[in-house]
Design a protein around this motif. Structure first.
Motif, short mmCIF file in Angstrom:
data_model
loop_
_atom_site.label_atom_id
_atom_site.label_comp_id
_atom_site.label_asym_id
_atom_site.label_seq_id
_atom_site.Cartn_x
_atom_site.Cartn_y
_atom_site.Cartn_z
N MET A 246 -15.23 0.49 -11.27
CA MET A 246 -14.14 -0.27 -11.87
C MET A 246 -13.36 -1.04 -10.81
SD MET A 246 -14.17 0.05 -15.14
CE MET A 246 -12.51 -0.37 -15.65
N CYS A 247 -14.08 -1.85 -10.04
CA CYS A 247 -13.43 -2.60 -8.98
C CYS A 247 -14.08 -3.96 -8.81
CB CYS A 247 -13.46 -1.83 -7.66
SG CYS A 247 -15.10 -1.72 -6.90
N ALA A 248 -13.39 -4.84 -8.10
CA ALA A 248 -13.89 -6.18 -7.80
C ALA A 248 -14.38 -6.19 -6.36
CB ALA A 248 -12.79 -7.21 -8.01
N LEU A 249 -15.56 -6.79 -6.14
CA LEU A 249 -16.16 -6.87 -4.81
C LEU A 249 -15.77 -8.20 -4.17
CD1 LEU A 249 -18.09 -5.69 -2.67
CD2 LEU A 249 -19.97 -6.83 -3.89
N LEU A 250 -15.19 -8.13 -2.96
CA LEU A 250 -14.70 -9.33 -2.29
C LEU A 250 -15.82 -10.08 -1.59
CD1 LEU A 250 -11.38 -8.16 -0.57
CD2 LEU A 250 -11.64 -9.38 -2.73
N ASP A 251 -15.75 -11.40 -1.65
CA ASP A 251 -16.54 -12.27 -0.80
C ASP A 251 -15.60 -12.74 0.30
OD1 ASP A 251 -17.76 -14.46 0.44
OD2 ASP A 251 -18.79 -15.10 -1.37
N THR A 252 -15.64 -12.08 1.46
CA THR A 252 -14.64 -12.33 2.50
C THR A 252 -14.79 -13.72 3.12
OG1 THR A 252 -16.06 -11.27 4.16
CG2 THR A 252 -14.45 -9.88 3.03
N THR A 253 -16.00 -14.25 3.15
CA THR A 253 -16.19 -15.59 3.71
C THR A 253 -15.49 -16.63 2.84
OG1 THR A 253 -18.32 -14.94 4.63
CG2 THR A 253 -17.88 -17.30 4.45
N ALA A 254 -15.70 -16.56 1.53
CA ALA A 254 -15.04 -17.49 0.62
C ALA A 254 -13.54 -17.25 0.60
CB ALA A 254 -15.62 -17.35 -0.78
N LEU A 255 -13.11 -15.98 0.69
CA LEU A 255 -11.68 -15.68 0.69
C LEU A 255 -11.01 -16.27 1.93
CD1 LEU A 255 -9.19 -14.27 -0.40
CD2 LEU A 255 -9.98 -12.15 0.68
N ALA A 256 -11.63 -16.13 3.10
CA ALA A 256 -11.05 -16.69 4.32
C ALA A 256 -10.95 -18.22 4.23
CB ALA A 256 -11.87 -16.28 5.53
N THR B 264 -6.86 -0.35 -2.62
CA THR B 264 -6.07 -0.72 -3.78
C THR B 264 -4.96 -1.68 -3.38
OG1 THR B 264 -4.62 1.20 -3.52
CG2 THR B 264 -6.52 1.45 -4.97
N VAL B 265 -4.65 -2.58 -4.30
CA VAL B 265 -3.59 -3.57 -4.12
C VAL B 265 -2.73 -3.56 -5.37
CG1 VAL B 265 -3.07 -6.01 -3.81
CG2 VAL B 265 -5.00 -5.00 -2.60
N ASP B 266 -1.56 -2.92 -5.30
CA ASP B 266 -0.66 -2.86 -6.45
C ASP B 266 -1.38 -2.42 -7.71
OD1 ASP B 266 2.33 -4.12 -6.11
OD2 ASP B 266 0.95 -4.85 -4.59
N GLY B 267 -2.21 -1.40 -7.60
CA GLY B 267 -2.91 -0.85 -8.75
C GLY B 267 -4.26 -1.46 -9.04
N LEU B 268 -4.62 -2.56 -8.40
CA LEU B 268 -5.92 -3.20 -8.60
C LEU B 268 -6.90 -2.66 -7.57
CD1 LEU B 268 -7.55 -5.41 -10.13
CD2 LEU B 268 -6.85 -6.98 -8.31
N ASN B 269 -8.08 -2.24 -8.03
CA ASN B 269 -9.11 -1.69 -7.15
C ASN B 269 -10.01 -2.81 -6.62
OD1 ASN B 269 -8.26 0.98 -7.66
ND2 ASN B 269 -9.45 1.03 -9.55
N LEU B 270 -10.19 -2.83 -5.30
CA LEU B 270 -11.03 -3.82 -4.65
C LEU B 270 -12.01 -3.12 -3.71
CD1 LEU B 270 -8.28 -6.43 -3.67
CD2 LEU B 270 -9.87 -6.60 -5.59
N ALA B 271 -13.08 -3.82 -3.36
CA ALA B 271 -14.07 -3.30 -2.41
C ALA B 271 -14.45 -4.41 -1.44
CB ALA B 271 -15.31 -2.78 -3.14
N VAL B 272 -14.63 -4.06 -0.17
CA VAL B 272 -15.05 -5.02 0.85
C VAL B 272 -16.31 -4.48 1.51
CG1 VAL B 272 -13.50 -3.97 2.55
CG2 VAL B 272 -14.36 -6.28 2.92
N PRO B 273 -17.38 -5.28 1.62
CA PRO B 273 -18.60 -4.81 2.29
C PRO B 273 -18.33 -4.55 3.77
CG PRO B 273 -18.75 -7.15 1.79
CD PRO B 273 -17.52 -6.67 1.12
N LEU B 274 -18.88 -3.46 4.29
CA LEU B 274 -18.64 -3.09 5.68
C LEU B 274 -19.18 -4.13 6.65
CD1 LEU B 274 -17.53 -0.37 4.78
CD2 LEU B 274 -18.99 0.72 6.50
#
Length: 246
Positions: free
Chosen positions: A227-237, A108-118
């Motif tokens: 109820m969460c957003a799935l991160l694309d860590t490659t694009a985020l980086a 969680t980030v300030d109340g927002l739910n996120l998920a990162v693939p292992l």
């Protein structure tokens, strides 16, 4: 008239809920069109029988054409080439690491739910105040942390993923303290978060995948049941390296 802190926090939570709802309601780009109703073919025309005609001479066969190279992988469209991620042209644009059930970590980030693939997670560190500050950086850049010989650039994740109107409101709201740092991109980047949650396994069909990344390139898709957003860590980086937020 002054506003009570509790009312400011409630307004912040309501805005986060609206933002997450807007992410969850996005129509996937790969949605197939509805099949057209079957149309019966017209009856074949009746042809008159014609007298037999001599066949023209057969031309010599042409040499076989050169083999066609395989198509290049589909490239995500973004406004910055540094943020583009090549993903195999799998079914409905699903990334290769998500073609089968895949585990994820919730946070969680300030109340927002996120998920990162292992598969793209490089570790979890407790929050440490002793970061090395770096001048002339973006407001969301918190500083450097040393992790097993690697300089990790730690960022305020909320200031990166939340929309601009919410970033402005956060300056007046009571923020939750950082608890952990999520390491991505070979630990070159650290995502400061409020808390780490459970480990879950998602099926490919559990996610509404996005194939166009012009806006929010960090968002790979949304997970309805969590109820969460799935991160694309490659694009985020890549986005963080370019100094942009969205």
């Amino acid at each position: 008239m002054s506003t009570k802190p509790g009312s400011r926090l409630s307004g912040h939570q309501q805005a986060l809920g609206d933002y997450l709802a807007s992410l969850l309601e996005e129509v996937p780009d790969y949605a197939p069109a509805e099949p057209s109703p079957a149309v019966e073919p017209p009856p074949a025309p009746v042809l008159e029988r014609l007298p037999a005609m001599p066949l023209p001479p057969v031309a010599p066969a042409e040499p076989p054409a050169a083999p066609v190279e395989a198509e290049a992988p589909v490239v995500i469209e973004t406004s910055d080439a540094a943020e583009a991620e090549a993903i195999p042209a799998g079914e409905q644009g699903i990334p290769s690491w998500a073609q089968a059930p895949f585990p994820c970590l919730l946070f969680t980030v300030d109340g927002l739910n996120l998920a990162v693939p292992l598969v793209h997670l490089n570790g979890i560190q407790p929050w440490r105040e002793e970061l090395t500050p770096m001048p002339n950086h973006q407001p969301w850049y918190l500083g450097l942390a040393r992790n097993q010989g690697v300089n990790t650039r730690v960022v305020d994740t909320a200031l990166v993923v939340l929309p601009s109107e919410r970033r402005q409101a956060m300056a007046q709201a009571e923020r939750q303290p950082f608890g952990n740092v999520i390491l991505i991109d070979e630990a070159r980047w650290g995502l400061a978060c409020t808390a780490v949650g459970d480990m879950i396994t998602l099926q490919p069909d559990d996610v509404r995948w996005r194939s166009q990344r012009g806006r929010r390139p960090w968002l790979a898709g949304t997970v309805i049941k969590e109820m969460c957003a799935l991160l694309d860590t490659t694009a985020l980086a890549g986005m963080l390296a370019s100094g942009r937020r969205d």
